[in-house]
Scaffold this motif. Sequence first.
Motif, PDB file in Angstrom:
ATOM      1  N   VAL A 395       0.843  -1.193   0.000  1.00 42.60           N
ATOM      2  CA  VAL A 395       0.000   0.000   0.000  1.00 42.60           C
ATOM      3  C   VAL A 395       0.881   1.248   0.000  1.00 42.60           C
ATOM      4  N   GLU A 440      -6.800  -4.356   1.054  1.00 41.51           N
ATOM      5  CA  GLU A 440      -6.267  -3.043   1.402  1.00 41.51           C
ATOM      6  C   GLU A 440      -5.954  -2.229   0.137  1.00 41.51           C
ATOM      7  N   LYS A 443      -8.943  -0.524  -1.561  1.00 40.49           N
ATOM      8  CA  LYS A 443      -9.425   0.719  -0.944  1.00 40.49           C
ATOM      9  C   LYS A 443      -8.714   1.945  -1.525  1.00 40.49           C
TER      10      LYS A 443
END
Length: 540
Positions: A395, A440, A443
């Motif tokens: 991320v 994750e 998102k």
Amino acid sequence: MITLTGKSVFGGVSIGKLSFYKRNQKVIKRTHVDDVEAECSRFQDAKAEAVGQLKELYDKAIEDVGEANAMIFEIHQMMLEDLDYIESIENIIRTQEVNAEFAVATTADNFAQMFASMDDAYMQGRAADVKDVSERVLDILCGVGEGVKQTDELSIIAADDLAPSETVQLDKSKVLGFATMYGSSNSHTAILARTMNIPAVIGLGEALSQDYDGKMAVIDGFTGTLYIDPDEETLTVMKEKRAKDLEQKALLEQLKGKENVTKSGQKINVYANIGNVSDVGAVLKNDAGGIGLFRSEFLYLENDTFPTEEQQFAVYKQVAENMAGKKVIIRTLDIGADKQVDYFGLDKEDNPALGYRAIRICLTRTEIFKTQLRALYRAAMFGNISIMFPMIISVGEIHKIKAIIAEVKAELKAEGIPYREDVELGVMIETPASVMISRELAKEVDYFSVGTNDLTQYTLAIDRQNSKLDEFYDPHHPAVLAMIKMAADNAHAEGKWIGICGELGADLELTEEFLKMGLDELSVSPSMVLPLRKRIRECE
């Protein structure tokens, strides 16, 4: 008759002469010369010899293809006699006191760039011609013969294997098929064959000798067989097989314009993968709903230096305009591993597939990345462009990418350059790490696209370029399919769409499985769009 057996990477039958891909061995260096007039004479002699070669080609072409098609060789002769071209070369030799080779190469680059930047399509086409005639002169000056990489007639291209930088330079209109000594079903030769919808056989070994150059040959892409000097019986059988294949392809043409919907009403988008602007015609011809993967690294592979922002902008803009509002997903440069570019100055790595590549280069050499992003955001004003980032494993990488994008937007705004604010951003799911954190990641981005080639390689710990491991390389492996399903479930849980842009998307044995997973899009070689549509419409 000689029969060689390898591995098929695309079905179909091709009949034609075998033409071995010949590599130029010349290296152009800048060297100082004392006698500039003698060097100018060297150039003039080489030019005269090149003109003689072109006259011979013109005479041969008139017999083979008629006067209209032979005209190109007359145009090339005229270009060599052009006073501006000659004066530029001789001026560089005299003022810089350099060798003729360097002067010719420099002039070729300058003139090609000048032609390419013109608005007139005819003049733009002369850019390739000036490079071609200059290469002919350079071959003579360097003493490497004509250095022909490809014949001027339709032929089956034979080689040990072809690197990405070589496949992009082929005149694809002259290629009937591929036959290579080495390579794997995931090599760039194989991918190009599938993109072009032409038969290809790889792994023929050293039995594929250069002694067969110019001989009549037949590729049976269904069985992975190459026949050299086929007898009459084999030729008859192969012609019948080719006719049946062409008949089947004609039936598929009837599917154009039909929806990609199963018998039970489930819909899925079918897009196409391309490598450059010239492939857009194949996308439209095969009725793809959009472009699911534009491999932007081919812009870098085709160049001798980093492509400028304007070069990239022109290409992305042209693709977006040609697709007339249909989605165009452009992957940021995926250099490294098996796609090496000299001017990047990358160090040799023991394990390049796990090394410094793709987004890792972009995030550490941000000047290259920002140039591409500026071009992409500007071009997005002219169509439905989305941007996709390869080899994502965290991320944190997405946060860094977004910070760089914010800088690019601020710079464009400050300079008063129009750009699109709301470009859709996506990531390639091609590492086990990206699968495991896909919830994750979902998102942070707008969509996923699964790169099954690398995902299979990393999941199975198998080098996909190593032909010795082909029997172990199983893209249908339960672990690979489980990874795709996990990524799909997590994407949908966050309300994001997911597709496949790897070679597995064209595997018709798995189409039904992908529909069950709920995949929203499959992006395949243009030639596979209609067969895939047929398979989707047959599914329950």
